[in-house]
Scaffold this motif. Sequence first.
Motif, mmCIF file in Angstrom:
data_model
loop_
_atom_site.group_PDB
_atom_site.id
_atom_site.type_symbol
_atom_site.label_atom_id
_atom_site.label_comp_id
_atom_site.label_asym_id
_atom_site.label_seq_id
_atom_site.Cartn_x
_atom_site.Cartn_y
_atom_site.Cartn_z
ATOM 1 N N THR A 10 0.802 -1.217 -0.085
ATOM 2 C CA THR A 10 -0.091 -0.121 0.040
ATOM 3 C C THR A 10 0.871 1.195 0.064
ATOM 4 O O THR A 10 1.968 1.289 0.446
ATOM 5 C CB THR A 10 -0.911 0.250 1.173
ATOM 6 O OG1 THR A 10 -0.231 0.047 2.503
ATOM 7 C CG2 THR A 10 -1.858 -1.302 1.143
ATOM 8 N N LEU A 11 0.449 2.341 -0.620
ATOM 9 C CA LEU A 11 1.140 3.405 -0.741
ATOM 10 C C LEU A 11 -0.020 4.822 -0.940
ATOM 11 O O LEU A 11 -0.677 4.758 -1.588
ATOM 12 C CB LEU A 11 2.158 3.549 -2.113
ATOM 13 C CG LEU A 11 2.781 4.909 -2.267
ATOM 14 C CD1 LEU A 11 3.952 4.931 -1.230
ATOM 15 C CD2 LEU A 11 3.657 4.496 -3.457
ATOM 16 N N SER A 12 0.320 5.696 0.062
ATOM 17 C CA SER A 12 -0.671 6.828 -0.115
ATOM 18 C C SER A 12 0.401 7.936 -0.124
ATOM 19 O O SER A 12 1.617 8.209 0.409
ATOM 20 C CB SER A 12 -1.164 7.066 1.320
ATOM 21 O OG SER A 12 -2.111 6.000 1.574
ATOM 22 N N VAL A 13 0.097 8.939 -1.049
ATOM 23 C CA VAL A 13 0.956 9.980 -1.410
ATOM 24 C C VAL A 13 0.122 11.251 -1.507
ATOM 25 O O VAL A 13 -0.991 11.058 -2.225
ATOM 26 C CB VAL A 13 1.820 9.854 -2.745
ATOM 27 C CG1 VAL A 13 2.721 8.861 -2.407
ATOM 28 C CG2 VAL A 13 1.030 9.858 -3.985
ATOM 29 N N GLN A 14 0.535 12.337 -1.180
ATOM 30 C CA GLN A 14 -0.118 13.866 -1.400
ATOM 31 C C GLN A 14 -0.312 13.935 -3.124
ATOM 32 O O GLN A 14 0.616 13.676 -3.703
ATOM 33 C CB GLN A 14 0.544 14.739 -0.589
ATOM 34 C CG GLN A 14 0.577 14.796 0.681
ATOM 35 C CD GLN A 14 -0.999 15.035 1.175
ATOM 36 O OE1 GLN A 14 -1.350 14.278 2.275
ATOM 37 N NE2 GLN A 14 -1.701 15.969 0.571
ATOM 38 N N GLU A 15 -1.372 14.489 -3.484
ATOM 39 C CA GLU A 15 -1.532 14.622 -4.642
ATOM 40 C C GLU A 15 -0.494 15.929 -4.954
ATOM 41 O O GLU A 15 -0.103 16.743 -4.602
ATOM 42 C CB GLU A 15 -3.059 15.477 -5.032
ATOM 43 C CG GLU A 15 -3.339 16.029 -6.279
ATOM 44 C CD GLU A 15 -4.658 16.674 -6.372
ATOM 45 O OE1 GLU A 15 -5.460 16.552 -5.526
ATOM 46 O OE2 GLU A 15 -5.282 17.133 -7.464
ATOM 47 N N GLY A 16 -0.139 15.477 -6.490
ATOM 48 C CA GLY A 16 1.297 16.290 -6.906
ATOM 49 C C GLY A 16 2.426 15.870 -6.629
ATOM 50 O O GLY A 16 3.361 16.363 -7.217
ATOM 51 N N ASP A 17 2.476 14.946 -5.737
ATOM 52 C CA ASP A 17 3.868 14.396 -5.067
ATOM 53 C C ASP A 17 3.973 13.116 -6.152
ATOM 54 O O ASP A 17 3.442 12.784 -7.035
ATOM 55 C CB ASP A 17 3.922 13.943 -3.835
ATOM 56 C CG ASP A 17 3.986 14.973 -2.858
ATOM 57 O OD1 ASP A 17 3.968 14.696 -1.657
ATOM 58 O OD2 ASP A 17 4.048 16.328 -3.123
ATOM 59 N N SER A 18 5.386 12.242 -6.003
ATOM 60 C CA SER A 18 5.755 11.178 -6.764
ATOM 61 C C SER A 18 5.483 10.282 -5.975
ATOM 62 O O SER A 18 5.439 10.152 -4.929
ATOM 63 C CB SER A 18 7.102 11.531 -7.265
ATOM 64 O OG SER A 18 7.421 12.564 -8.271
ATOM 65 N N ALA A 19 5.089 9.118 -6.866
ATOM 66 C CA ALA A 19 4.870 7.753 -6.490
ATOM 67 C C ALA A 19 5.886 6.948 -6.905
ATOM 68 O O ALA A 19 6.093 6.775 -8.170
ATOM 69 C CB ALA A 19 3.607 7.198 -6.529
#
Lengths: 118, 113
Positions: A10-19
Amino acid sequence: GENVEQHPSTLSVQEGDSAVIKCTYSDSASNYFPWYKQELGKGPQLIIDIRSNVGEKKDQRIAVTLNKTAKHFSLHITETQPEDSAVYFCAASSSGGGANFGNEKLTFGTGTRLTIIP
Amino acid sequence: DADVTQTPRNRITKTGKRIMLECSQTKGHDRMYWYRQDPGLGLRLIYYSFDVKDINKGEISDGYSVSRQAQAKFSLSLESAIPNQTALYFCATSDPGTSDTQYFGPGTRLTVL
């Protein structure tokens, strides 16, 4: 046979950031590495793939890198958007050789659930 | 992909029952596949078919059988369903003469009680 490990689950990132999602494979004969995106209630859909004669491939906001020596490949998504939220699967296969064989037998990773936080 | 359809979309059945899942495609592809998806395990190949006369076992074929009735139709059967066959099942197609892309149907959610 081939074994593909995928991280993170699972991975959660802020909108606009990279994944970044990473996969390792075991069979040095593998030469084709696709990435599939599965949205809720739908079947997986190919988003990008790479072959073993290439080290990196880009398509707009997504890119895939391959390190054959280390037997790992990664998916990079930049400037993430809410519609990027989905489950992502990596896969690997080796051509069977001969005119009748291609990369039919895909071995999939266990998937990464990516959530983009608005 | 709307070109690959699966029926039924959902099915609940009991242990020991015979179940058939159907897949149809309008893409004109020779290659067809059946996968099983379980949480935490990804997708695993059950059977694949190069054409009507060529069917091959995948990674987890035990307990399953398939029939390729025509280029466009590929059915998966569970002769005697058991609870650990509860999963999401996907059909896929490909045309290796064009690319290695596999095109997946929307899936069938099967529950075996």
